[in-house]
Design a protein around this motif. Structure first.
Motif, PDB file in Angstrom:
ATOM      1  N   TYR A 216      -6.815   6.954  -0.425  1.00 37.99           N
ATOM      2  CA  TYR A 216      -7.657   8.059  -0.894  1.00 37.99           C
ATOM      3  C   TYR A 216      -8.067   8.884   0.312  1.00 37.99           C
ATOM      4  O   TYR A 216      -8.505   8.305   1.318  1.00 37.99           O
ATOM      5  CB  TYR A 216      -8.886   7.431  -1.546  1.00 37.99           C
ATOM      6  N   GLY A 217      -7.907  10.211   0.255  1.00 38.95           N
ATOM      7  CA  GLY A 217      -8.291  11.048   1.396  1.00 38.95           C
ATOM      8  C   GLY A 217      -9.790  11.131   1.518  1.00 38.95           C
ATOM      9  O   GLY A 217     -10.448  11.617   0.594  1.00 38.95           O
TER      10      GLY A 217
ATOM     11  N   HIS B 177     -14.430  -2.815  14.282  1.00 39.70           N
ATOM     12  CA  HIS B 177     -14.436  -1.394  13.896  1.00 39.70           C
ATOM     13  C   HIS B 177     -14.945  -0.568  15.074  1.00 39.70           C
ATOM     14  O   HIS B 177     -15.857  -0.990  15.786  1.00 39.70           O
ATOM     15  CB  HIS B 177     -15.326  -1.171  12.667  1.00 39.70           C
TER      16      HIS B 177
ATOM     17  N   GLY C 190     -14.898   5.529   4.787  1.00 38.89           N
ATOM     18  CA  GLY C 190     -14.082   6.658   5.254  1.00 38.89           C
ATOM     19  C   GLY C 190     -14.510   7.012   6.662  1.00 38.89           C
ATOM     20  O   GLY C 190     -15.592   6.630   7.113  1.00 38.89           O
ATOM     21  N   ASP C 191     -13.639   7.722   7.372  1.00 35.88           N
ATOM     22  CA  ASP C 191     -13.971   8.125   8.743  1.00 35.88           C
ATOM     23  C   ASP C 191     -14.970   9.272   8.721  1.00 35.88           C
ATOM     24  O   ASP C 191     -14.864  10.180   7.911  1.00 35.88           O
ATOM     25  CB  ASP C 191     -12.695   8.553   9.492  1.00 35.88           C
TER      26      ASP C 191
ATOM     27  N   TYR D 167       1.738  -2.418   4.572  1.00 35.05           N
ATOM     28  CA  TYR D 167       1.610  -0.959   4.622  1.00 35.05           C
ATOM     29  C   TYR D 167       3.029  -0.403   4.563  1.00 35.05           C
ATOM     30  O   TYR D 167       3.744  -0.408   5.563  1.00 35.05           O
ATOM     31  CB  TYR D 167       0.904  -0.547   5.924  1.00 35.05           C
TER      32      TYR D 167
ATOM     33  N   LYS E  43     -22.814  -8.145   4.872  1.00 36.69           N
ATOM     34  CA  LYS E  43     -23.607  -7.307   3.947  1.00 36.69           C
ATOM     35  C   LYS E  43     -22.697  -6.741   2.862  1.00 36.69           C
ATOM     36  O   LYS E  43     -23.087  -6.629   1.705  1.00 36.69           O
ATOM     37  CB  LYS E  43     -24.283  -6.153   4.705  1.00 36.69           C
TER      38      LYS E  43
ATOM     39  N   TYR F 174     -11.951  -5.630  10.003  1.00 31.34           N
ATOM     40  CA  TYR F 174     -11.311  -5.213  11.253  1.00 31.34           C
ATOM     41  C   TYR F 174     -11.245  -6.374  12.252  1.00 31.34           C
ATOM     42  O   TYR F 174     -12.215  -6.617  12.982  1.00 31.34           O
ATOM     43  CB  TYR F 174     -12.104  -4.026  11.847  1.00 31.34           C
TER      44      TYR F 174
ATOM     45  N   ALA G 252     -13.520  -0.290  -1.895  1.00 29.60           N
ATOM     46  CA  ALA G 252     -14.669   0.565  -1.537  1.00 29.60           C
ATOM     47  C   ALA G 252     -14.716   0.761  -0.029  1.00 29.60           C
ATOM     48  O   ALA G 252     -14.819  -0.198   0.735  1.00 29.60           O
ATOM     49  CB  ALA G 252     -15.959  -0.086  -2.022  1.00 29.60           C
ATOM     50  N   LEU G 253     -14.651   2.028   0.392  1.00 30.12           N
ATOM     51  CA  LEU G 253     -14.597   2.357   1.824  1.00 30.12           C
ATOM     52  C   LEU G 253     -15.617   3.432   2.162  1.00 30.12           C
ATOM     53  O   LEU G 253     -15.930   4.277   1.316  1.00 30.12           O
ATOM     54  CB  LEU G 253     -13.214   2.922   2.168  1.00 30.12           C
TER      55      LEU G 253
ATOM     56  N   ASN H 260     -22.269  -7.070   9.645  1.00 31.45           N
ATOM     57  CA  ASN H 260     -22.231  -5.976   8.667  1.00 31.45           C
ATOM     58  C   ASN H 260     -21.238  -6.278   7.539  1.00 31.45           C
ATOM     59  O   ASN H 260     -21.452  -5.901   6.393  1.00 31.45           O
ATOM     60  CB  ASN H 260     -21.871  -4.653   9.351  1.00 31.45           C
TER      61      ASN H 260
ATOM     62  N   GLU I 182       0.853  -1.197   0.000  1.00 37.83           N
ATOM     63  CA  GLU I 182       0.000   0.000   0.000  1.00 37.83           C
ATOM     64  C   GLU I 182       0.886   1.243   0.000  1.00 37.83           C
ATOM     65  O   GLU I 182       1.873   1.301   0.736  1.00 37.83           O
ATOM     66  CB  GLU I 182      -0.895   0.010   1.245  1.00 37.83           C
TER      67      GLU I 182
ATOM     68  N   ASP J 161     -16.842   1.891  15.404  1.00 35.62           N
ATOM     69  CA  ASP J 161     -18.271   2.286  15.434  1.00 35.62           C
ATOM     70  C   ASP J 161     -19.198   1.117  15.762  1.00 35.62           C
ATOM     71  O   ASP J 161     -20.389   1.336  16.009  1.00 35.62           O
ATOM     72  CB  ASP J 161     -18.726   2.838  14.066  1.00 35.62           C
TER      73      ASP J 161
ATOM     74  N   HIS K 150      -8.138   3.089  -3.797  1.00 33.20           N
ATOM     75  CA  HIS K 150      -9.096   3.188  -2.697  1.00 33.20           C
ATOM     76  C   HIS K 150     -10.102   4.285  -3.066  1.00 33.20           C
ATOM     77  O   HIS K 150      -9.757   5.233  -3.763  1.00 33.20           O
ATOM     78  CB  HIS K 150      -8.399   3.590  -1.398  1.00 33.20           C
TER      79      HIS K 150
ATOM     80  N   ALA L 261     -19.899   1.365   3.488  1.00 35.07           N
ATOM     81  CA  ALA L 261     -19.109   0.900   2.336  1.00 35.07           C
ATOM     82  C   ALA L 261     -19.918  -0.100   1.504  1.00 35.07           C
ATOM     83  O   ALA L 261     -19.752  -0.171   0.284  1.00 35.07           O
ATOM     84  CB  ALA L 261     -17.814   0.265   2.833  1.00 35.07           C
TER      85      ALA L 261
HETATM   86  P1  FAD Z   1     -17.959   0.284   6.719  1.00 31.06           P
HETATM   87  O1  FAD Z   1     -17.735  -1.052   6.147  1.00 31.06           O
HETATM   88  O2  FAD Z   1     -19.121   1.083   6.210  1.00 31.06           O
HETATM   89  O3  FAD Z   1     -18.078   0.106   8.301  1.00 31.06           O
HETATM   90  C1  FAD Z   1     -18.179   1.230   9.165  1.00 31.06           C
HETATM   91  C2  FAD Z   1     -19.092   0.891  10.347  1.00 31.06           C
HETATM   92  O4  FAD Z   1     -20.434   0.680   9.861  1.00 31.06           O
HETATM   93  C3  FAD Z   1     -18.716  -0.405  11.062  1.00 31.06           C
HETATM   94  O5  FAD Z   1     -18.944  -0.232  12.411  1.00 31.06           O
HETATM   95  C4  FAD Z   1     -19.665  -1.451  10.469  1.00 31.06           C
HETATM   96  O6  FAD Z   1     -19.949  -2.493  11.399  1.00 31.06           O
HETATM   97  C5  FAD Z   1     -20.908  -0.616  10.170  1.00 31.06           C
HETATM   98  N1  FAD Z   1     -21.604  -1.106   8.957  1.00 31.06           N
HETATM   99  C6  FAD Z   1     -21.018  -1.476   7.783  1.00 31.06           C
HETATM  100  N2  FAD Z   1     -21.955  -1.821   6.885  1.00 31.06           N
HETATM  101  C7  FAD Z   1     -23.164  -1.696   7.491  1.00 31.06           C
HETATM  102  C8  FAD Z   1     -24.493  -1.893   7.062  1.00 31.06           C
HETATM  103  N3  FAD Z   1     -24.776  -2.284   5.816  1.00 31.06           N
HETATM  104  N4  FAD Z   1     -25.495  -1.660   7.973  1.00 31.06           N
HETATM  105  C9  FAD Z   1     -25.224  -1.229   9.223  1.00 31.06           C
HETATM  106  N5  FAD Z   1     -23.964  -1.006   9.677  1.00 31.06           N
HETATM  107  C10 FAD Z   1     -22.950  -1.228   8.822  1.00 31.06           C
HETATM  108  N6  FAD Z   1      -9.686   5.660   5.012  1.00 31.06           N
HETATM  109  C11 FAD Z   1      -9.511   6.665   4.098  1.00 31.06           C
HETATM  110  O7  FAD Z   1      -9.971   7.782   4.323  1.00 31.06           O
HETATM  111  N7  FAD Z   1      -8.819   6.438   2.934  1.00 31.06           N
HETATM  112  C12 FAD Z   1      -8.289   5.228   2.621  1.00 31.06           C
HETATM  113  O8  FAD Z   1      -7.670   5.061   1.559  1.00 31.06           O
HETATM  114  C13 FAD Z   1      -8.452   4.159   3.561  1.00 31.06           C
HETATM  115  N8  FAD Z   1      -7.970   2.927   3.304  1.00 31.06           N
HETATM  116  C14 FAD Z   1      -8.206   1.894   4.190  1.00 31.06           C
HETATM  117  C15 FAD Z   1      -7.738   0.604   3.877  1.00 31.06           C
HETATM  118  C16 FAD Z   1      -7.952  -0.457   4.754  1.00 31.06           C
HETATM  119  C17 FAD Z   1      -7.457  -1.835   4.385  1.00 31.06           C
HETATM  120  C18 FAD Z   1      -8.628  -0.220   5.980  1.00 31.06           C
HETATM  121  C19 FAD Z   1      -8.840  -1.362   6.950  1.00 31.06           C
HETATM  122  C20 FAD Z   1      -9.105   1.045   6.299  1.00 31.06           C
HETATM  123  C21 FAD Z   1      -8.900   2.111   5.402  1.00 31.06           C
HETATM  124  N9  FAD Z   1      -9.378   3.399   5.670  1.00 31.06           N
HETATM  125  C22 FAD Z   1      -9.183   4.426   4.774  1.00 31.06           C
HETATM  126  C23 FAD Z   1     -10.075   3.688   6.936  1.00 31.06           C
HETATM  127  C24 FAD Z   1     -11.617   3.529   6.798  1.00 31.06           C
HETATM  128  O9  FAD Z   1     -12.124   4.471   5.893  1.00 31.06           O
HETATM  129  C25 FAD Z   1     -12.238   3.739   8.191  1.00 31.06           C
HETATM  130  O10 FAD Z   1     -11.880   2.689   9.039  1.00 31.06           O
HETATM  131  C26 FAD Z   1     -13.751   3.974   8.215  1.00 31.06           C
HETATM  132  O11 FAD Z   1     -14.110   4.395   9.546  1.00 31.06           O
HETATM  133  C27 FAD Z   1     -14.590   2.743   7.895  1.00 31.06           C
HETATM  134  O12 FAD Z   1     -14.551   2.426   6.596  1.00 31.06           O
HETATM  135  P2  FAD Z   1     -15.183   1.008   6.089  1.00 31.06           P
HETATM  136  O13 FAD Z   1     -15.147   1.033   4.630  1.00 31.06           O
HETATM  137  O14 FAD Z   1     -14.564  -0.113   6.798  1.00 31.06           O
HETATM  138  O15 FAD Z   1     -16.698   1.236   6.609  1.00 31.06           O
END
Ligand code: FAD
Length: 294
Positions: free
Chosen positions: A49-50, A150, A110-111, A269, A165, A146, A107-108, A162, A17, A152, A79, A125
């Motif tokens: 990706y920011g 995660h 993001g925070d 990483y 899903k 995670y 597909a993310l 999740n 990465e 949240d 990303h 995501a």
């Molecule tokens: P999600 O999968 O949406 O999960 C977030 C929360 O929502 C979790 O608690 C989950 O349990 C819950 N959830 C998920 N889906 C559902 C659903 N359908 N219904 C109800 N609840 C749900 N951040 C960046 O800004 N840029 C990057 O390039 C980046 N790269 C990353 C690469 C990796 C490998 C990892 C592990 C993280 C990366 N992150 C990055 C950080 C990431 O964006 C954060 O951790 C963010 O808070 C969660 O993103 P996610 O895609 O995992 O979210």
């Protein structure tokens, strides 16, 4: 190339990465990194990706991914975060990525910004993954997971529900948040399998080589520090050279154990540090060759 194909013919995939530099105008630093990484035996390179990023930032991700593919012939994953983006924004980015020949997207969500996002077209995501799948079958979609839950989610069981899903929305492989304790990963892998998730999971591994990195990394991702690793950090915290050596050695040990335990992928990483990537890659290359029978 669709990266999910790689997992079909390789037992254990090896990936890097990199991230676009935050400062405007310093994109050359990542170009130098990529030049240094170009001949290493890596299956793909992902580009971060920011979240809520500006137009300029998002172009950097696309530009870097495109360079990885065109200049170095290595498959990239771009990303893509969706927090604060409209469907039109995402459609536009997808069209830029396709124009640049980038087929694989992590597909993310993001925070979440502290003040909350202004737009919630994609709450999770999984919504972004489904949208990409339904917009254009050209793309292959990956996702994050995670092993230590995660932040949240109420608990790991809920987080795994999740995650299911996300996989049902079309994600073909997963990459984990970094972790330092392989036992946590093995327990997670078992739970995920029991939940009916069968896509390959790459283990995200970060070499810790500086004292300043430890606190920053733990604060950022909440990874637990096992006693063996804590002892190394405390023993060598005042000697940068020794901590660098101990951190690299811990990382190589972690990968050695993961490969022996049939991990489907190791995602390093790199922190854009060529020397670190080179050291870890040279120390572990024969393991990947052996399990992949190359
Ligand atoms: P999600 O999968 O949406 O999960 C977030 C929360 O929502 C979790 O608690 C989950 O349990 C819950 N959830 C998920 N889906 C559902 C659903 N359908 N219904 C109800 N609840 C749900 N951040 C960046 O800004 N840029 C990057 O390039 C980046 N790269 C990353 C690469 C990796 C490998 C990892 C592990 C993280 C990366 N992150 C990055 C950080 C990431 O964006 C954060 O951790 C963010 O808070 C969660 O993103 P996610 O895609 O995992 O979210």
């Amino acid at each position: 190339m669709n990266i999910s194909e790689l997992y079909k013919f390789k037992k254990t995939v090896y990936s890097f990465e990199v991230f676009p530099p935050k400062k405007a105008g310093s994109v050359e630093t990542v170009y130098n990194t990529l030049y240094g990484l170009r001949n290493m035996p890596v299956d793909y390179i992902s580009v971060t990706y920011g979240a809520g990023g500006s137009e300029q930032q998002r172009q950097k991700t696309c530009e870097i991914a495109s360079l990885i593919k065109k200049e170095y012939g290595i498959e990239p994953i771009s990303h893509l975060t969706c927090v604060g983006s409209t469907k039109e924004d995402i459609k536009e980015i997808l069209s830029e990525l396709k124009k640049a020949g980038i087929q694989n997207i992590l597909a993310l969500r993001g925070d979440m910004p502290a003040e909350g996002p202004t737009v919630m077209a994609f709450p999770h995501a999984s919504d972004l993954a489904a949208f990409i799948r339904d917009t254009d079958p050209f793309f292959n979609v990956a996702g994050a997971c995670y092993p230590e839950c995660h932040v949240d989610a109420a608990n790991l069981e809920e987080d795994i529900e999740n995650l299911k899903k996300k996989v049902d929305a079309g994600v073909t492989h997963l990459t984990t948040q970094l972790f330092f304790d392989n036992e946590i990963f093995y327990t997670f892998r078992e739970k995920v399998e029991k939940a009916g998730i069968t896509v390959p999971i790459s283990a995200g591994i970060m070499p810790i080589v500086k004292k300043s990195q430890v606190e920053r990394t733990v604060a950022m991702c909440g990874a637990s520090i096992p006693p063996k690793f804590a002892r190394l950090i405390s023993k060598y915290s005042e000697s940068p050279e020794a901590l660098n050596a101990a951190g690299l050695s811990y990382c190589v040990d972690q990968i050695t154990d993961l490969v022996a335990n049939d991990v489907r992928g190791v995602h390093l990483y790199t922190m854009n540090n060529v020397d670190i990537a080179k050291h870890v890659t040279e120390a572990t290359e024969s393991l990947f060759k052996s399990v992949n029978k190359l």
